[in-house]
Each structure stands twice: as structure tokens, then as C-alpha cells.
Scaffold this motif. Structure first.
Motif, short mmCIF file in Angstrom:
data_model
loop_
_atom_site.label_atom_id
_atom_site.label_comp_id
_atom_site.label_asym_id
_atom_site.label_seq_id
_atom_site.Cartn_x
_atom_site.Cartn_y
_atom_site.Cartn_z
N GLY A 108 0.83 -1.20 0.00
CA GLY A 108 0.00 0.00 0.00
C GLY A 108 0.86 1.25 0.00
N ALA A 109 1.92 1.23 0.81
CA ALA A 109 2.80 2.40 0.91
C ALA A 109 3.53 2.66 -0.40
N ILE A 110 4.04 1.60 -1.04
CA ILE A 110 4.78 1.87 -2.29
C ILE A 110 3.82 2.12 -3.46
N SER A 111 2.53 1.80 -3.25
CA SER A 111 1.54 2.16 -4.27
C SER A 111 0.96 3.54 -3.99
N ASN B 2 5.21 6.58 4.31
CA ASN B 2 5.43 6.78 2.87
C ASN B 2 6.31 5.65 2.33
N ALA B 3 6.51 5.69 1.01
CA ALA B 3 7.21 4.58 0.36
C ALA B 3 8.60 4.37 0.93
N LEU B 4 9.34 5.48 1.11
CA LEU B 4 10.72 5.34 1.59
C LEU B 4 10.77 4.75 3.00
N VAL B 8 12.38 1.17 4.14
CA VAL B 8 13.45 1.13 5.15
C VAL B 8 13.00 0.25 6.32
N TRP B 9 11.75 0.43 6.73
CA TRP B 9 11.20 -0.39 7.82
C TRP B 9 11.28 -1.88 7.47
N ARG B 10 10.98 -2.19 6.22
CA ARG B 10 11.04 -3.60 5.80
C ARG B 10 12.46 -4.16 5.98
N LEU B 100 17.52 4.22 -2.48
CA LEU B 100 17.81 5.00 -1.27
C LEU B 100 17.44 4.20 -0.02
N SER B 101 16.31 3.52 -0.07
CA SER B 101 15.89 2.74 1.10
C SER B 101 16.90 1.64 1.41
N LYS B 102 17.43 1.03 0.35
CA LYS B 102 18.43 -0.03 0.54
C LYS B 102 19.72 0.56 1.12
#
Lengths: 336, 250
Positions: A108-111, B2-4, B8-10, B100-102
Motif C-alpha cells: 500500500g505504501a509503495i503504491s 510513505n514509500a521510503l 526502510v522499515w522492511r 535509497l531505502s536499501k
């Protein structure tokens, strides 16, 4: 509307032409909201076409247009196109170390879904797809069928308007496959606006459920139409006579003497070497006589409808998946 | 989220769920450190009189970071093989954010492990205090960002984990071995000194050596710090540009 014009993809070195492989040129116009199956065996180019559509690969030539957007035009159009996409590849895009919920929140976040919207979608989709009780389990503990369902949920999370599925049932048993296809159909129907769905498959029964089937062979589109249209290209109905021995063949030839020769399918047009097929059309005056003489000889026969496998064979001269098509298996007990 | 921050959390979650990764990253350099110190303590010394274990400290912290970065780079290959990366790359998230996250997560994880290894030096060695260790943190962070970025850019071009082991043996390990952290560069042969000069890893290691005062670098401080920061920027750019280009074409 999705428009592909003259899409090609060339692999290998240009100087080594013998070893280059090409798909296309493929030109298709796909109506919005329709369900299209790309049908073909492994290596026919359907997955490559899906990778091109998902922008995972750049075509060597040709153009994609989705509701007027050319994703390769600029970075902005690339991103706009990607926001319309939902993709389930052959390998599920899930992290096995995370739980189902964590994977879906991440998706969901990356979408770019808002957290509340993502939460609601996860809750409703997981209930409809039947894994709401497994949301807090790690993906590594799920069965293959459940992983596929979670991956479908991931692909549909942001309510995509273009859904690409690359052999989404690969590795599943028949029951799980059937269940997945039913869920997919139900989910497409329950969406606010039906997503345009393109699914690559080599399974005839999966393609039967599509609005349109695009048959691919050695990188080219060889036939295109609704499942019914494609089947009708072989015949509306067929008479199948089972042949077990050479004497059966002689007997069958005698019984079918009244049948016009052009209606008897050549062996090369069928995948079965143990049956003779006769195309039937409206008002076959000779049919009653043929059936009564076949009954009298004791030969096994049945009236059947051609499958997409037969249509593929007619279009390419090559069988799709002989063993997966039950109509090609010898089963005289089932015949009348 | 957000996506970043989600990506990063993952990475952090994955790291914490793989305890063997933590053990391997810290345990191996610690073991090498102990063995080297036990074997060479009397054979190698410096004019400054620092013990060999202190001389080795920057190199061992760097090795911990190199190992952690290797795991980070391998996770990129795993992501590609598992299908996660393909799914992420077709999402609307900017691809530079994936890179960037990596880099961020890999660097934080590697830096934390490098710090865990170097921190005890302040308590064991009388010449080194917490001030020295604190001064080494910025160069350590630069090593983490630089090596992570470089590792990710290299891993992007490699199809398999076994293939990446080749890259590791051919590029990353020689970079570490020839960084001047294991032996004093001042007394090394001239060709080794030339290699160390072009080796980006030798600059942050020499900066730490300077902070620890275990060696007296002949280069001015601004050059040492400049090259150290430049290494981090170059690593970050390498990963962003490589991954930002999108999926590799076959």
C-alpha cells in the motif's frame, strides 16, 4: 483503451543473428474493462509481452498507449502509467519473512495509498479472498494457493485500472487453480470499475473464462478472438470416434463413408492419434445414418465441442499442452 | 508511512528476523581481529607505540561494515529472485527511493555493527578514549554508505548470489585488504601505496587512524575528510543511478 502498436523485443547480439530471438511485432487494441488471456506454451512470448506492458522491459520498437498515455514518453507519463498498474508476476512479489499484513501495508505504501485507505482495502480484500484469519501469519507459513491469493490482493490493493497477471496459478493443483480463477472473476466483477485484465497462461481452461483470447506462438500473435469465435474456427460441434486398433480404423472408415471428406479432420489437425474427428454443421443429413452405423459396429464415439487447444492446433499446427486437455485423452468409457 | 520509510522499515524488520546475519557480521571480524592480534602482536608495531589491536581497530570495523554491506547487497539479489523487487519496480514509487531505502537501511545496520565492534576499544585500550571513538563515527558512517552503495550497484548487475561472491572476492575484499588498515602504509612497498591511494576505502580508514593517532597520515586533514565524504556520496550516487534506471534489460 490499451493500444499496442508494432511492439517487438529482440534478444541476443545483433551480429549473431542465428542466436537472436524476437517477439512481435505485436499490435493489439484492448478495450477498457475487458479480460484478455494471452494463451501459448512456454517460450511463446506471452510473459515477455507482459513484462513490456509492466515496463519491466523496454520494447526494441513499437509503442504502448494507455488511455492516451505513452509510458515511454517521459518520466511523468512513466509514473502515471505505473500508478494505473497492478501486476502479479510468476514469482509472487511478497516478502516471506514478513507477515501477510506487513506485506500488504508495504505494498500500500509503495503504491502511494493513504494508510487508512490501505487498511480498509486490506480488510475488505482479505475477507473476500478468504485469508482474513491469516493476516498476522508470516508468508513463509502459507500454502501455495494462499500465497497466490495474497499476491492477487497485493496486485489489486490500489484498485488498478490495468491488471497484469503472469501465470498467476503456476504451481497450484487443479482445485486451487479453479478456486483462484473463481476469486479473480468475482473480484473483477466486484470492483467499482472492472480493471482491464491481461493474463498470460498456458492453461486452456483458464483462457476459456476470458472475454478474449490472444494466442501466441514463437513470439507472434497467431489467433485472436473470443473463446467461442476461436473454437468455432475449428467447428461448432464435432463427432469423435475412438480408434483402438487398426480394425477399428477400417470399421470407422466404412461408417464414415457418407461423410464429405473435407469435414473429416486430418490427423495433423488433431492432437489425438487414437480418434477420428468429423466437423459438424447445421443440418447434416448424413449424421443420423453415421451414428446408427457406428452404434451397430460397437465403436465408441461422442459428440463434442472443440476446445481452445484444438483452436491453437488449427492456428499453429502445434499442440499446446496435450496432456492438460482431457478431450484428447482416450476414455471410451465416457463416450456413448 | 510513505514509500521510503516503508521500504526502510522492511529492511530493518528483515534484519531483526535473521539473527544469523547479525552474528556473522560481527562475529567474523571479531574472530579475525583476535586471531591477527594474537599472531602478529609482537611482529608489527608502530613508532607511536600503539598496540596492534588498536592499529587493527579501524580495519576491523570497516570489515564488519563490508560484511554487513555484502549481506545488504545479497538481499537485493534475493529480492530479485523472490519477485519482490520486480513488484516494487513496477509500483508508482520512484525507483531512486528503492535504491535509497536499501542504502539507508543497509548503512544504518552496517554502521551500528561497526560501532558495536569499535566501541569496546575505548574501554580496553588505554590510548583510546570515547572521544577518539566518537571521532571515528563519521568516517565509519561514510564507509557504510559508500560500501553499501557500491555493493548494491554491483549486485544490480549480478544474477545470482554465487556470482556476487565472485564480485565480493574480486572487488570488496581486496579493497579492504589493500586499504592500509592491516599494515602501516608508510613502510609498505611503493606499488601498495599507489593502490591504497586509488582505493576509496583507504581514505576513511586513514582518517580513523588519524583520529586514533595510530598512524600519522601524510595527507592533510581536509583531503582525508574530503575523500572520505566523497566516497559516501559516490556510493550513494552509484546505487541511485543504477537502480533508478529501472529493471535490467536481458
Amino acid at each position: 483503451m490499451l493500444e499496442l502498436s508494432g511492439i517487438t523485443r529482440v534478444y541476443g547480439r545483433a551480429r549473431d543473428k542465428a542466436r537472436t530471438k524476437q517477439i512481435g511485432p505485436v499490435s493489439l487494441i484492448i478495450e477498457r474493462g475487458s479480460f484478455v488471456a494471452l494463451l501459448g506454451p512456454n517460450g511463446s512470448g506471452k510473459s515477455t509481452l507482459l513484462r513490456i506492458l509492466s515496463l519491466s522491459e523496454t520494447p526494441s520498437s513499437g509503442r504502448i498507449r494507455w488511455v492516451g498515455i505513452d509510458p515511454h514518453e517521459c518520466r511523468a507519463s512513466h509514473r502515471t502509467y505505473r500508478s494505473a498498474l497492478g501486476v502479479a508476476f510468476q514469482s509472487p512479489g511478497l516478502d516471506r519473512l514478513l507477515t501477510v499484513r506487513e506485506n500488504l501495508v508495504l505494498a500500500g505504501a509503495i503504491s502511494e495509498l493513504k494508510p487508512e485507505a490501505a487498511r480498509d482495502r486490506i480488510s475488505s480484500l482479505s475477507t473476500r479472498l478468504g485469508f482474513a484469519d491469516r493476516l498476522d501469519d508470516r508468508v513463509s507459513t502459507l500454502s501455495g494457493g494462499l500465497i497466490r491469493r495474497v499476491d492477487l490482493c497485493r496486485a489489486m490493493l490500489a484498485s488498478p485500472s490495468l491488471l497484469l497477471l503472469d501465470e498467476p496459478t503456476a504451481g497450484l493443483d487443479l482445485l486451487a487453480r479453479d478456486e483462484f480463477m473463481k476469486l479473480l472473476s468475482r473480484e473483477r466483477d466486484s470492483a467499482d470499475s472492472r480493471p482491464t485484465t491481461i493474463m498470460a497462461t498456458h492453461m486452456i481452461d483458464e483462457a476459456e473464462g476470458a472475454d478474449r483470447v490472444v494466442m501466441m506462438h514463437r513470439g507472434k500473435v497467431v489467433a485472436d478472438g473470443s473463446p467461442e469465435e476461436l473454437r468455432d474456427r475449428v467447428a461448432k460441434r464435432r463427432l469423435r470416434v475412438w480408434i483402438r486398433t487398426e480394425s477399428d480404423r477400417t470399421l470407422a472408415a466404412r461408417c464414415l463413408a457418407a461423410v464429405p471428406q473435407q469435414l473429416i479432420q486430418k490427423e495433423a489437425e488433431t492432437t489425438a492419434t487414437n480418434a477420428i474427428y468429423v466437423r459438424l454443421h447445421e443440418g447434416c443429413a448424413w449424421l443420423a445414418g453415421v451414428i446408427s452405423s457406428l452404434s451397430a459396429t460397437g465403436l465408441s464415439f461422442e459428440l463434442s465441442t472443440p476446445t481452445l487447444g484444438d483452436a491453437y492446433l488449427l492456428a499453429t499446427g502445434e499442440s499446446l499442452v496435450p496432456t492438460a486437455d482431457p478431450s484428447h485423452e482416450f476414455s471410451p468409457e465416457a463416450s456413448s | 508511512m510513505n514509500a521510503l520509510s516503508a521500504l526502510v522499515w522492511r529492511e530493518f524488520t528483515r534484519f531483526l528476523r535473521q539473527p544469523s546475519r547479525i552474528a556473522a557480521c560481527i562475529g567474523t571480524p571479531a574472530m579475525i581481529w583476535i586471531f591477527l592480534v594474537s599472531g602478529f602482536a609482537d611482529a608489527i608495531g608502530t613508532d607511536e607505540g600503539a598496540s596492534y589491536s588498536v592499529i587493527l581497530a579501524p580495519a576491523m570495523a570497516a570489515l564488519t561494515i563490508v560484511f554487513a554491506s555484502i549481506f545488504g547487497a545479497i538481499s537485493l539479489i534475493e529480492d530479485r529472485q523472490s519477485g519482490f523487487l520486480q513488484a516494487a519496480l513496477v509500483s508508482p514509487a520512484r525507483r531512486e527511493l528503492i535504491a535509497l531505502s536499501k542504502v539507508i537501511s543497509g548503512s544504518v545496520i552496517a554502521f551500528a555493527q561497526g560501532t558495536v565492534l569499535i566501541l569496546p576499544v575505548a574501554f580496553i585500550e588505554p590510548q583510546i578514549g570515547l572521544v577518539h571513538v566518537s571521532g571515528s563515527l563519521v568516517p565509519l558512517a561514510c564507509i557504510a554508505v559508500g560500501i553499501n552503495g557500491l555493493g548494491l550497484a554491483l549486485a544490480w548487475r549480478v544474477d545470482s548470489i554465487s556470482g556476487f561472491h565472485g564480485v565480493m572476492n574480486l572487488v570488496l575484499m581486496p579493497m579492504w585488504l589493500l586499504s592500509g588498515g592491516l599494515f602501516p602504509l608508510e613502510t609498505a612497498s611503493s606499488w601498495l601505496r599507489v593502490i591504497a591511494l586509488v582505493n576509496p576505502l583507504s581514505w576513511p580508514i586513514r582518517t580513523i587512524q588519524g583520529v586514533f593517532a595510530t598512524a600519522q597520515p601524510s595527507e592533510p586533514w581536509w583531503l582525508l575528510w574530503g575523500a572520505t565524504i566523497l566516497f559516501a556520496i559516490a556510493g550513494l550516487l552509484a546505487a541511485s543511478v543504477t537502480i533508478g534506471r529501472g529493471p535490467r534489460q536481458r
